[in-house]
Design a protein around this motif. Structure first.
Motif, mmCIF file in Angstrom:
data_model
loop_
_atom_site.group_PDB
_atom_site.id
_atom_site.type_symbol
_atom_site.label_atom_id
_atom_site.label_comp_id
_atom_site.label_asym_id
_atom_site.label_seq_id
_atom_site.Cartn_x
_atom_site.Cartn_y
_atom_site.Cartn_z
ATOM 1 N N ARG A 105 27.419 60.985 59.338
ATOM 2 C CA ARG A 105 28.045 59.755 58.874
ATOM 3 C C ARG A 105 27.624 59.546 57.425
ATOM 4 O O ARG A 105 26.441 59.489 57.121
ATOM 5 N N ASN A 106 28.618 59.411 56.540
ATOM 6 C CA ASN A 106 28.287 59.335 55.114
ATOM 7 C C ASN A 106 29.263 58.422 54.371
ATOM 8 O O ASN A 106 29.889 58.830 53.394
ATOM 9 N N PRO A 107 29.416 57.173 54.813
ATOM 10 C CA PRO A 107 30.348 56.262 54.126
ATOM 11 C C PRO A 107 29.809 55.871 52.751
ATOM 12 O O PRO A 107 28.608 55.983 52.483
ATOM 13 N N TYR A 108 30.701 55.411 51.893
ATOM 14 C CA TYR A 108 30.281 55.037 50.546
ATOM 15 C C TYR A 108 30.543 53.560 50.293
ATOM 16 O O TYR A 108 31.359 52.917 50.950
ATOM 17 N N ARG A 109 29.817 53.030 49.318
ATOM 18 C CA ARG A 109 30.039 51.665 48.856
ATOM 19 C C ARG A 109 30.214 51.695 47.346
ATOM 20 O O ARG A 109 29.468 52.356 46.639
ATOM 21 N N ASP A 110 31.243 50.976 46.908
ATOM 22 C CA ASP A 110 31.536 50.876 45.478
ATOM 23 C C ASP A 110 31.735 49.412 45.155
ATOM 24 O O ASP A 110 32.797 48.844 45.405
ATOM 25 N N GLY A 111 30.691 48.782 44.614
ATOM 26 C CA GLY A 111 30.752 47.345 44.385
ATOM 27 C C GLY A 111 30.819 46.607 45.715
ATOM 28 O O GLY A 111 29.999 46.828 46.607
ATOM 29 N N GLN A 112 31.819 45.739 45.882
ATOM 30 C CA GLN A 112 31.980 44.987 47.121
ATOM 31 C C GLN A 112 32.735 45.774 48.187
ATOM 32 O O GLN A 112 32.745 45.402 49.353
ATOM 33 N N PHE A 113 33.364 46.872 47.803
ATOM 34 C CA PHE A 113 34.176 47.645 48.746
ATOM 35 C C PHE A 113 33.350 48.758 49.388
ATOM 36 O O PHE A 113 32.547 49.404 48.731
ATOM 37 N N SER A 114 33.578 48.975 50.681
ATOM 38 C CA SER A 114 32.981 50.131 51.348
ATOM 39 C C SER A 114 34.065 50.850 52.132
ATOM 40 O O SER A 114 35.068 50.255 52.539
ATOM 41 N N SER A 115 33.845 52.137 52.360
ATOM 42 C CA SER A 115 34.836 52.922 53.091
ATOM 43 C C SER A 115 34.910 52.526 54.559
ATOM 44 O O SER A 115 35.820 52.970 55.271
ATOM 45 N N GLY A 149 17.880 54.254 59.094
ATOM 46 C CA GLY A 149 18.416 55.579 58.777
ATOM 47 C C GLY A 149 19.862 55.566 58.343
ATOM 48 O O GLY A 149 20.368 56.578 57.841
ATOM 49 N N CYS A 150 20.548 54.430 58.540
ATOM 50 C CA CYS A 150 21.938 54.301 58.107
ATOM 51 C C CYS A 150 21.976 53.607 56.744
ATOM 52 O O CYS A 150 21.427 52.515 56.587
ATOM 53 N N ASP A 151 22.606 54.222 55.802
ATOM 54 C CA ASP A 151 22.747 53.596 54.494
ATOM 55 C C ASP A 151 24.004 54.139 53.826
ATOM 56 O O ASP A 151 24.430 55.263 54.103
ATOM 57 N N TYR A 152 24.598 53.319 52.992
ATOM 58 C CA TYR A 152 25.810 53.730 52.291
ATOM 59 C C TYR A 152 25.480 54.683 51.140
ATOM 60 O O TYR A 152 24.436 54.569 50.507
ATOM 61 N N ARG A 153 26.384 55.589 50.902
ATOM 62 C CA ARG A 153 26.311 56.421 49.700
ATOM 63 C C ARG A 153 26.803 55.574 48.537
ATOM 64 O O ARG A 153 27.900 55.028 48.581
ATOM 65 N N ARG A 154 26.021 55.449 47.509
ATOM 66 C CA ARG A 154 26.369 54.612 46.366
ATOM 67 C C ARG A 154 27.118 55.435 45.320
ATOM 68 O O ARG A 154 26.716 56.556 45.011
ATOM 69 N N ILE A 155 28.186 54.867 44.782
ATOM 70 C CA ILE A 155 28.953 55.538 43.750
ATOM 71 C C ILE A 155 28.284 55.296 42.405
ATOM 72 O O ILE A 155 28.268 54.178 41.893
ATOM 73 N N LYS A 156 27.718 56.346 41.849
ATOM 74 C CA LYS A 156 27.035 56.251 40.564
ATOM 75 C C LYS A 156 28.043 56.386 39.438
ATOM 76 O O LYS A 156 28.951 57.215 39.493
ATOM 77 N N LYS A 157 27.898 55.559 38.429
ATOM 78 C CA LYS A 157 28.774 55.628 37.267
ATOM 79 C C LYS A 157 28.190 56.594 36.242
ATOM 80 O O LYS A 157 26.985 56.588 35.996
ATOM 81 N N PHE A 158 29.037 57.421 35.662
ATOM 82 C CA PHE A 158 28.614 58.382 34.648
ATOM 83 C C PHE A 158 29.261 58.050 33.308
ATOM 84 O O PHE A 158 30.400 57.583 33.254
ATOM 85 N N ASP A 159 28.545 58.319 32.226
ATOM 86 C CA ASP A 159 29.170 58.247 30.905
ATOM 87 C C ASP A 159 30.284 59.282 30.857
ATOM 88 O O ASP A 159 30.195 60.347 31.472
#
Length: 225
Positions: free
Chosen positions: A167-177, A195-205
């Motif tokens: 299980r590998n859902p992501y969170r981007d700001g207020q939205f999650s998959s 053990g459950c945590d969201y994958r965070r979307i990292k911002k890149f330059d």
């Protein structure tokens, strides 16, 4: 693929991809890089291969990838003229996505001066793009991103075939998959469970992001095979 448009001249074939949506989905480079939203670029790569078989004597050039909202928009209008109302509707229906930064290619899609009501670009008085109001990528960037998405898709498929089903859902700001996913009862994911945590979307330059795309390096810094 919902729609493929091609435009041809003496030396080139220009390819445009349009995918129909009922919502207001837009192209997101970061999510494409993460492999979360690769649909349009997968379509473009397939369409360009098809065009190359059809026209082996010509250079195949990506003109743009777009989503089109097929829902009837409702606009606010009080004292507006019919023409102004029509422009508001066109603005709501404008294609969302990325346009090739070659001005001649964009003109083939819409030669309107200023802000286009058809594609996501805006031109300055000298004809150049207003970078603040234009969604553009160069031919080189389209090519790099297409190759990266190919590698990312194969890498993901390989991991699935090797048994990767975590299980590998992501969170981007207020939205999650997980927000609109109907299968929570199957996976049982909950941030309240140890053990459950969201994958965070990292911002890149932008410079780092495009360098990683060029080198085939994923969001974790891993060189993909």
């Amino acid at each position: 693929i919902d729609r493929i448009d091609m435009c041809e001249d003496a030396d080139n074939v220009y390819v445009r991809i349009i995918d129909y949506k009922t919502g207001k989905k837009d192209f997101n480079l970061t999510k494409t890089y993460y492999g979360i939203d690769i649909q349009l670029m997968v379509y473009m790569e397939a369409a360009m291969r098809l065009a190359a078989k059809m026209r082996p004597d010509k250079t195949i050039v990506p003109a743009g990838v777009f989503y089109y909202n097929i829902s009837d928009p409702i606009v606010s209008a009080s004292n507006d003229t019919e023409e102004e109302i029509e422009d508001k509707i066109k603005e709501e229906l404008r294609l969302k996505g990325m346009v090739n930064s070659d001005k001649d290619i964009a003109v083939r899609m819409d030669s309107t001066e200023g802000t286009s009501l058809s594609i996501p670009v805006s031109r300055k008085a000298d004809g150049s793009f207003d970078s603040r109001r234009s969604r553009i990528m160069s031919t080189e960037q389209f090519t790099m991103l297409g190759k990266y998405v190919d590698i990312k898709a194969v890498d993901t498929a390989g991991r699935i075939l090797d048994g990767s089903i975590e299980r590998n859902p992501y969170r981007d700001g207020q939205f999650s998959s997980c927000d609109r996913c109907p299968y929570n009862a199957v996976c049982g994911f909950s941030a309240d469970i140890s053990g459950c945590d969201y994958r965070r979307i990292k911002k890149f330059d932008d410079e780092v992001l495009w360098n990683n795309i060029r080198e085939g390096v994923d969001e974790n810094g891993k060189k993909m095979d």
